[in-house]
Design an enzyme around this catalytic site. Structure first.
Site, PDB file in Angstrom:
ATOM      1  N   GLU A  63       0.903  -1.418  -0.158  1.00 32.90           N
ATOM      2  CA  GLU A  63       0.118   0.312  -0.458  1.00 32.90           C
ATOM      3  C   GLU A  63       0.887   1.020   0.061  1.00 32.90           C
ATOM      4  OE1 GLU A  63      -2.284   0.009  -0.830  1.00 32.90           O
ATOM      5  OE2 GLU A  63      -3.430  -1.943  -0.190  1.00 32.90           O
ATOM      6  N   TYR A  89      -5.728   6.540   4.095  1.00 29.46           N
ATOM      7  CA  TYR A  89      -6.435   5.682   3.352  1.00 29.46           C
ATOM      8  C   TYR A  89      -5.312   4.296   3.602  1.00 29.46           C
ATOM      9  CZ  TYR A  89      -5.781   2.413  -0.465  1.00 29.46           C
ATOM     10  OH  TYR A  89      -5.324   1.161  -0.691  1.00 29.46           O
ATOM     11  N   ASP A  92      -9.722   4.935  -2.611  1.00 27.78           N
ATOM     12  CA  ASP A  92      -7.989   5.363  -3.497  1.00 27.78           C
ATOM     13  C   ASP A  92      -8.749   6.218  -4.487  1.00 27.78           C
ATOM     14  OD1 ASP A  92      -9.006   3.645  -4.691  1.00 27.78           O
ATOM     15  OD2 ASP A  92      -6.994   2.183  -4.942  1.00 27.78           O
ATOM     16  N   CYS A 102     -15.025  -0.078 -14.183  1.00 20.89           N
ATOM     17  CA  CYS A 102     -15.315   1.546 -13.883  1.00 20.89           C
ATOM     18  C   CYS A 102     -14.300   2.185 -14.542  1.00 20.89           C
ATOM     19  CB  CYS A 102     -16.030   1.534 -12.778  1.00 20.89           C
ATOM     20  SG  CYS A 102     -16.864   3.044 -12.986  1.00 20.89           S
ATOM     21  N   CYS A 159     -18.988  -0.764 -19.322  1.00 18.82           N
ATOM     22  CA  CYS A 159     -20.010  -0.782 -18.410  1.00 18.82           C
ATOM     23  C   CYS A 159     -21.679  -2.106 -18.634  1.00 18.82           C
ATOM     24  CB  CYS A 159     -21.464   0.582 -18.474  1.00 18.82           C
ATOM     25  SG  CYS A 159     -21.071   2.554 -18.237  1.00 18.82           S
ATOM     26  N   CYS A 209     -19.921  -4.510 -16.353  1.00 16.12           N
ATOM     27  CA  CYS A 209     -20.466  -4.109 -14.619  1.00 16.12           C
ATOM     28  C   CYS A 209     -21.545  -4.516 -13.771  1.00 16.12           C
ATOM     29  CB  CYS A 209     -20.401  -2.686 -14.570  1.00 16.12           C
ATOM     30  SG  CYS A 209     -20.335  -1.952 -12.644  1.00 16.12           S
ATOM     31  N   CYS A 214     -26.495   1.832 -11.090  1.00 13.73           N
ATOM     32  CA  CYS A 214     -25.680   2.895 -11.459  1.00 13.73           C
ATOM     33  C   CYS A 214     -25.672   4.467 -12.301  1.00 13.73           C
ATOM     34  CB  CYS A 214     -24.234   2.555 -12.924  1.00 13.73           C
ATOM     35  SG  CYS A 214     -23.141   4.128 -12.505  1.00 13.73           S
TER      36      CYS A 214
END
Length: 342
Positions: free
Chosen positions: A43, A124, A142, A194, A201, A204, A210
């Site tokens: 990270e 984060y 993030d 995305c 889409c 997704c 959405c």
């Protein structure tokens, strides 16, 4: 949204169980989480850096320092040299300091609050490590999650003002269990489906609810302010070579490229140009250009076989220059100098 918050998390986790990316710092869905050291290390490296760029550095760090205790016992110059080329060098200094703090404490804190006490660990990273390594419910946001959430809820407020609303919306869909998998699922959805341009889409799992897609133009989210032109700075780097060795200095511990080995320069900074070419026997080897986050730099490279170096430094064998761990800017300048002297 027409779908409930529970449906969002369940749908996404089911998608993740089938489509999770295979990454060296990640356990597959349903398996025990990686040890905290590996999650934290990845990270820190992934801050403002792509997965592709991080992967070889992650492998190198684990080969050199397979445990947090090993990293704590390393010499800082060695850590900085191993980090060379990854950028944002304060991350490496904080990484080493945090490893020492974890080792002294006998292990990683397992809560967001405790993790926030470590050098270089902000909101984060603390949330990501708490969720992924320790299974805590944490709201992990993030850049990928920002994009997914702003589209999912059609958040019209521009960044960065939208970040409070994004966090609240992310909190509303984060489940009490499998929070680490959910965070990684959101990251994977943003990275593979995305995407910033031309979101896919039709693939997704959340497309049906959405709100961004319902507007007909989901790619406009998140809304961003107009970019400001970055200032252009100028500086000079010096290549002083004797007997097959080049003079290197260590930059101050704070500031641009802090603590890294480098060629001497004329004091350029993010705030202004350097002083220019010094007096003496110098030959122009050309110019290199490098982009930093907040400014662009044009660095002239001067070569001399006879000038005396000033200040503290060390002679480094030219044929082992790759081992010096020069940051990318000075690696470019060194390559230009070596080409220009021949």
């Amino acid at each position: 949204m027409s779908a409930s918050d529970l449906t969002v998390s369940e749908t996404l986790l089911a998608w993740y169980d089938r489509h999770a990316r295979s990454l060296p710092w990640r356990s597959p869905p349903g398996e025990p989480p990686p040890e905290p050291y590996r999650v934290w290390l990845s990270e820190v490296m992934l801050q403002q850096t792509t997965t592709a760029a991080v992967a070889p550095y992650y492998a190198k760090f684990l080969a050199l320092w397979p445990t947090v205790q090993a990293l704590a016992g390393a010499e800082e110059p060695d850590v900085m040299a191993a980090w060379a080329g990854l950028g944002y060098y304060s991350r490496a200094r904080n990484l080493h300091a945090a490893a020492k703090a974890v080792t002294a404490a006998g292990g990683f804190p397992d809560t967001e609050t405790g993790l926030r006490t470590l050098p270089g660990v902000g909101a984060y990273i603390a949330a990501a490590v708490a969720a992924i390594a320790f299974g805590r419910r944490a709201v992990v946001v993030d850049a990928n999650v920002e994009r997914v959430v702003t589209r999912l809820f059609a958040i019209e407020t521009p960044l960065p003002q939208a970040r409070r609303a994004i966090r609240e919306r992310t909190d509303s869909i984060t489940p009490d269990t499998r929070a680490g998998d959910f965070a990684q699922a959101m990251m994977d959805l943003g990275a593979t489906v995305c995407t910033p341009r031309d979101p896919r889409c039709l693939l997704c799992p959340l497309a049906g609810g959405c709100e961004g897609r319902a507007t007909g133009y989901p790619a406009r989210f998140p809304v961003k302010p107009a970019k400001k032109a970055k200032p252009q700075r100028k500086g000079t780097a010096l290549w002083i070579e004797r007997g097959g060795a080049v003079w290197l200095v260590r930059r101050p511990g704070t500031g641009m490229l802090g603590g890294m080995r480098a060629l001497p320069d004329d004091g350029w900074s993010a705030r202004g140009d350097g002083t220019g070419a010094p007096a003496g026997d110098w030959r122009d080897a050309g110019t290199v250009r490098h982009g930093f986050t907040h400014f662009d730099l044009e660095l002239a490279v001067l070569v001399s076989p006879s000038e005396e170096p000033a200040g503290e430094g060390q002679w480094w064998p030219v044929d082992r220059l790759e081992d010096a761990g020069l940051p990318t800017l000075f690696a470019k300048a060194a390559a230009r100098a070596r080409a220009g002297r021949d």
